[in-house]
Design a protein around this motif. Structure first.
Motif, PDB file in Angstrom:
ATOM      1  N   LYS A   1       0.836  -1.201   0.000  1.00 25.03           N
ATOM      2  CA  LYS A   1       0.000   0.000   0.000  1.00 25.03           C
ATOM      3  C   LYS A   1       0.870   1.250   0.000  1.00 25.03           C
ATOM      4  O   LYS A   1       0.598   2.217  -0.737  1.00 25.03           O
ATOM      5  CB  LYS A   1      -0.911  -0.012   1.224  1.00 25.03           C
ATOM      6  CG  LYS A   1      -1.913   1.137   1.272  1.00 25.03           C
ATOM      7  CD  LYS A   1      -2.761   1.077   2.535  1.00 25.03           C
ATOM      8  CE  LYS A   1      -3.649  -0.123   2.559  1.00 25.03           C
ATOM      9  NZ  LYS A   1      -4.544  -0.156   3.757  1.00 25.03           N
ATOM     10  N   ASN A   2       1.933   1.248   0.790  1.00 23.27           N
ATOM     11  CA  ASN A   2       2.812   2.412   0.866  1.00 23.27           C
ATOM     12  C   ASN A   2       3.541   2.631  -0.462  1.00 23.27           C
ATOM     13  O   ASN A   2       3.632   3.760  -0.953  1.00 23.27           O
ATOM     14  CB  ASN A   2       3.827   2.212   1.992  1.00 23.27           C
ATOM     15  CG  ASN A   2       4.757   3.405   2.150  1.00 23.27           C
ATOM     16  OD1 ASN A   2       4.340   4.499   2.493  1.00 23.27           O
ATOM     17  ND2 ASN A   2       6.032   3.191   1.899  1.00 23.27           N
TER      18      ASN A   2
ATOM     19  N   LYS B   1       1.086   3.936  -2.982  1.00 20.50           N
ATOM     20  CA  LYS B   1       0.706   5.320  -2.691  1.00 20.50           C
ATOM     21  C   LYS B   1       1.801   6.287  -3.121  1.00 20.50           C
ATOM     22  O   LYS B   1       1.530   7.387  -3.611  1.00 20.50           O
ATOM     23  CB  LYS B   1       0.431   5.469  -1.194  1.00 20.50           C
ATOM     24  CG  LYS B   1      -0.141   6.824  -0.800  1.00 20.50           C
ATOM     25  CD  LYS B   1      -0.500   6.851   0.673  1.00 20.50           C
ATOM     26  CE  LYS B   1      -1.120   8.198   1.061  1.00 20.50           C
ATOM     27  NZ  LYS B   1      -1.496   8.235   2.500  1.00 20.50           N
TER      28      LYS B   1
ATOM     29  N   LYS C   1      -3.889   1.463  -7.751  1.00 17.00           N
ATOM     30  CA  LYS C   1      -4.460   0.779  -6.603  1.00 17.00           C
ATOM     31  C   LYS C   1      -4.098  -0.700  -6.698  1.00 17.00           C
ATOM     32  O   LYS C   1      -3.756  -1.201  -7.768  1.00 17.00           O
ATOM     33  CB  LYS C   1      -5.981   0.950  -6.553  1.00 17.00           C
ATOM     34  CG  LYS C   1      -6.438   2.381  -6.330  1.00 17.00           C
ATOM     35  CD  LYS C   1      -7.962   2.457  -6.255  1.00 17.00           C
ATOM     36  CE  LYS C   1      -8.426   3.886  -6.027  1.00 17.00           C
ATOM     37  NZ  LYS C   1      -9.907   3.990  -5.953  1.00 17.00           N
TER      38      LYS C   1
END
Length: 701
Positions: free
Chosen positions: A288-289, A292, A398
């Motif tokens: 996720k990091n 992002k 995503k």
């Protein structure tokens, strides 16, 4: 000086808990921004504002903007409460004038430490202001007797300089482990941990330039012998009238104990209990990091599927196969680099996360290295496994971890089918493998058939694991465990079918069948004369939060004529994080009806001890992680006894899970554990085997 603190939070329970934690101060409360502004207008001398950002009527940002426009509130210090994923909100709040932030769920020791430091700053500033006319710092009493370390510097650099004038109290010396003379000689930069120094210096330069009035951070100081002390620090600029140059004051409070607990809990949350490798939760956070931050480098996942290891359990036992998994983890760990991280995402599955690799050939070459290492390890067992490779789309903004893991599982399962004997062979995921997703669909169809009571060869059945009362030396309870066997797939692990049942909401009907089966077993226990033995039933949070859960449960108890005092409901600790008040209300209803309640997997949910104390539960089930630690930790240094003691102090009985060795049993006996379960007593049993076990049970444990 009377310290007035206004707590603004739309959660009544959080307001009450914060008020109780800060009872030594004068605490006012408000439920939203409108009430907060009214309280500030009506009450003079409010020093601190603890403010939740997301509230109805008038949110925290609007409150901060109102305060910024009113000179009357220029000296009011505001601390904002945010959630873990609200970094943008934290930055916005700080820009609007907040001086600090605390993240929810609130760790109350951290909250108390931060408030104490801010209060010390307020008191010191008041004392300074009262004595500015005399051009002296006449606050020796508050300075020397403070439980907060305080240092005042009239210099401009973090390094020592001959014209620097400093005043340091004894608590600052005690926390850093250095005398005033040593601190002056070295300067604070040289005793700051290298990993914290850059952030500290950046903030300090902003303070010097007048861009900020103060800053806070958690940092590490290095003591003389190399040990580390964690502190919560506030640094603020001083600007007495008539003075030229830069002056600042520094407050520190020792938070090492809290940091140690946080690090232990974080380690538990981010690592696999058996091998110590990073787990699926940490993988999700890392992916996720990276997504992002829009890292466009090549990224891939290589999954190692060792599900065939479990075939050895029947012949050699559970501990034997666990040892093989540990050996595999050690062997794979040798291939880790900065750009190649290893995770254990399930009991028999490992995963490498690769970044910045060159091309597909590099992935293929690395997979061959893994193949050779694993084949050498499992040569004596004459067994193989699967290796799946999945390249992550560089342009996706995503990611869906469930989808990635499912595709990786498909590739590794295909690899197993391609391998022969004790071989490993890597397989890249492609669209042709998508058909293997049918496995999940097969499980879903089996669950639907079971729920609908269709005639099929798919079966949901129960097993029962005995729980031993250590004080009485007798079996006091059986934990009821659900098992699934399908015509197409055979035995399916609960780790696989329970999440699918929850996702499809089948867990509601499945849960009803498990409860009914548990009550049937309880009645059979009664028929055999075991009237004091209970059953312990795991309940999903999806079941628990169903509006008619308690009424349906009570109807089943009445209909099947079972004694509610012989029923224990197990709820995982993590369930309380998001729906605490609702679940606690449900627990009250269950307790009033006579049932007992246990918190399962205690110690791994990172929950608040303050809230734990409010729960009206009977048992805390100490997670197997802490029991396993007894095998490789000095018993005198193990924290398992502290958890047992804490459970007793909170008014709960302690149940130890996963007891497999006599030394664990002896330790638990010596430290007053109430009940135990695990393979040392018995594996989960079918109904007939459970009664045979009771008939032959000996109290010689």
């Amino acid at each position: 000086m009377i310290i007035k603190i206004l707590v603004v939070d739309d959660s009544a329970s959080d307001r009450l808990i914060i008020k109780n934690m800060l009872s030594e101060y004068c605490i006012l409360t408000a439920c939203d921004g409108v009430e907060a502004m009214q309280a500030l207008e009506e009450h003079d001398g409010i020093n601190l504002l603890i403010l939740v950002l997301n509230m109805p009527n008038m949110n925290g940002f609007q409150v901060l903007e109102s305060l910024k426009k009113n000179e009357r509130f220029s000296k009011l210090r505001t601390i904002i409460l945010t959630n873990n994923d609200e970094l943008d909100n934290e930055i916005k709040g700080l820009k609007l004038g907040a001086v600090d932030y605390i993240r929810k769920p609130i760790q109350f020791e951290s909250l108390k430490a931060r408030i104490d430091v801010h209060v010390a700053l307020l008191r010191a500033k008041q004392e300074l202001e009262q004595n500015l006319d005399e051009q002296a710092f006449n606050f020796d009493m508050i300075f020397e007797q403070s439980l907060i370390g305080i240092a005042i510097s009239l210099g401009i650099e973090p390094e020592h300089s001959s014209d620097t004038i400093v005043k340091i109290n004894s608590m600052f010396e005690q926390i850093t482990g250095r005398t005033k003379e040593e601190l002056i000689k070295l300067g604070w930069a040289k005793i700051t941990h290298p990993d914290d120094l850059e952030e500290d210096l950046v903030n300090f330069r902003k303070l010097q330039a007048g861009e900020i009035k103060s800053y806070t951070m958690e940092k590490r100081f290095i003591k003389p012998k190399g040990s580390i002390v964690w502190v919560y620090m506030i640094v603020a600029a001083l600007a007495p009238p008539g003075k030229i140059g830069f002056e600042h004051i520094c407050f520190i409070k020792d938070i090492s104990d809290r940091k140690q607990i946080e690090n232990e809990l974080r380690y538990i949350n981010e690592h696999n209990r058996l091998t110590g490798l990073y787990n699926r939760d940490y993988l999700e956070a890392r992916l996720k990091n990276d997504t992002k931050q829009k890292k466009r480098s090549k990224r891939a996942l290589i999954g190692i599927n060792l599900s065939t290891v479990q075939l050895l359990t029947a012949n050699f036992g559970f501990l034997y196969t666990q040892d093989l998994i540990k050996q595999a983890a050690e062997a794979l760990s040798r291939y880790c680099t900065d750009n190649r991280l290893l995770f254990q995402t399930a009991e028999n599955r490992f995963l490498f996360y690769l970044a910045d690799y060159k091309d597909k050939k590099e992935l293929d070459d690395f997979s061959k290295t893994i193949e050779y290492g694993l084949e050498s390890l499992f040569a004596a067992e004459r067994m193989g496994g699967g290796i799946g490779i999945l390249e992550i789309d560089e342009n996706q903004d995503k990611f869906d971890l469930d989808l990635l893991m499912r595709r990786l599982l498909i590739a590794s399962e295909k690899s197993i089918n391609m391998s022969e004997g004790g071989n490993f062979k890597a397989c890249f995921y492609d669209e042709e493998l998508e058909s293997l997703i049918n496995r999940e669909r097969d499980i879903m169809e089996a669950l639907f058939a079971i729920v609908a009571d269709d005639d099929s060869n798919d079966e949901l059945f129960l097993q029962y694991q005995p729980i031993l009362n250590l004080k009485k030396g007798s079996i006091c309870c059986f934990e009821v465990l659900a098992r699934l066997k399908t015509q197409k797939l055979g035995l399916v692990s609960p780790v696989e079918f329970i999440p699918i049942a929850e996702k499809t909401k089948c867990i509601i009907q499945i849960g009803d069948k498990v409860i009914a089966g548990a009550f049937y077993f309880l009645n059979k226990l009664k028929e055999h004369g075991y009237v004091t033995i209970s059953v312990s039933i795991n309940v999903s949070v999806f079941q628990l939060l169903r509006p008619d859960f308690t009424s349906r449960l009570f109807e089943m108890i009445t209909a099947m004529q079972v004694n509610p005092e012989n029923i224990c409901i197990e709820i995982t600790e993590s369930a309380f994080i998001s729906d605490y008040e609702i679940i606690n209300h449900i627990i009250d209803k269950l307790k009033d009806y006579g049932l007992r309640i246990a918190i399962d997997d205690f110690g791994t949910g990172y929950s608040s001890l303050a809230r734990e104390k409010e729960l009206k539960v009977d048992y805390l089930k100490v997670d197997k992680y802490f029991i396993d630690k007894l095998l490789d930790t000095d018993p005198d240094k193990a924290i398992t006894s502290d958890i047992i003691s804490m459970a007793h102090k909170l008014g709960h009985c302690a149940i130890a899970e996963g007891v497999e060795h006599k030394c664990q049993l002896q330790y638990l006996k010596e430290h007053g554990c109430d009940n135990i379960q695990g393979y040392f007593i018995s594996k989960p049993l079918n109904e007939d085997d459970a009664f045979e076990f009771l008939e032959g049970f000996c109290c010689g444990y």
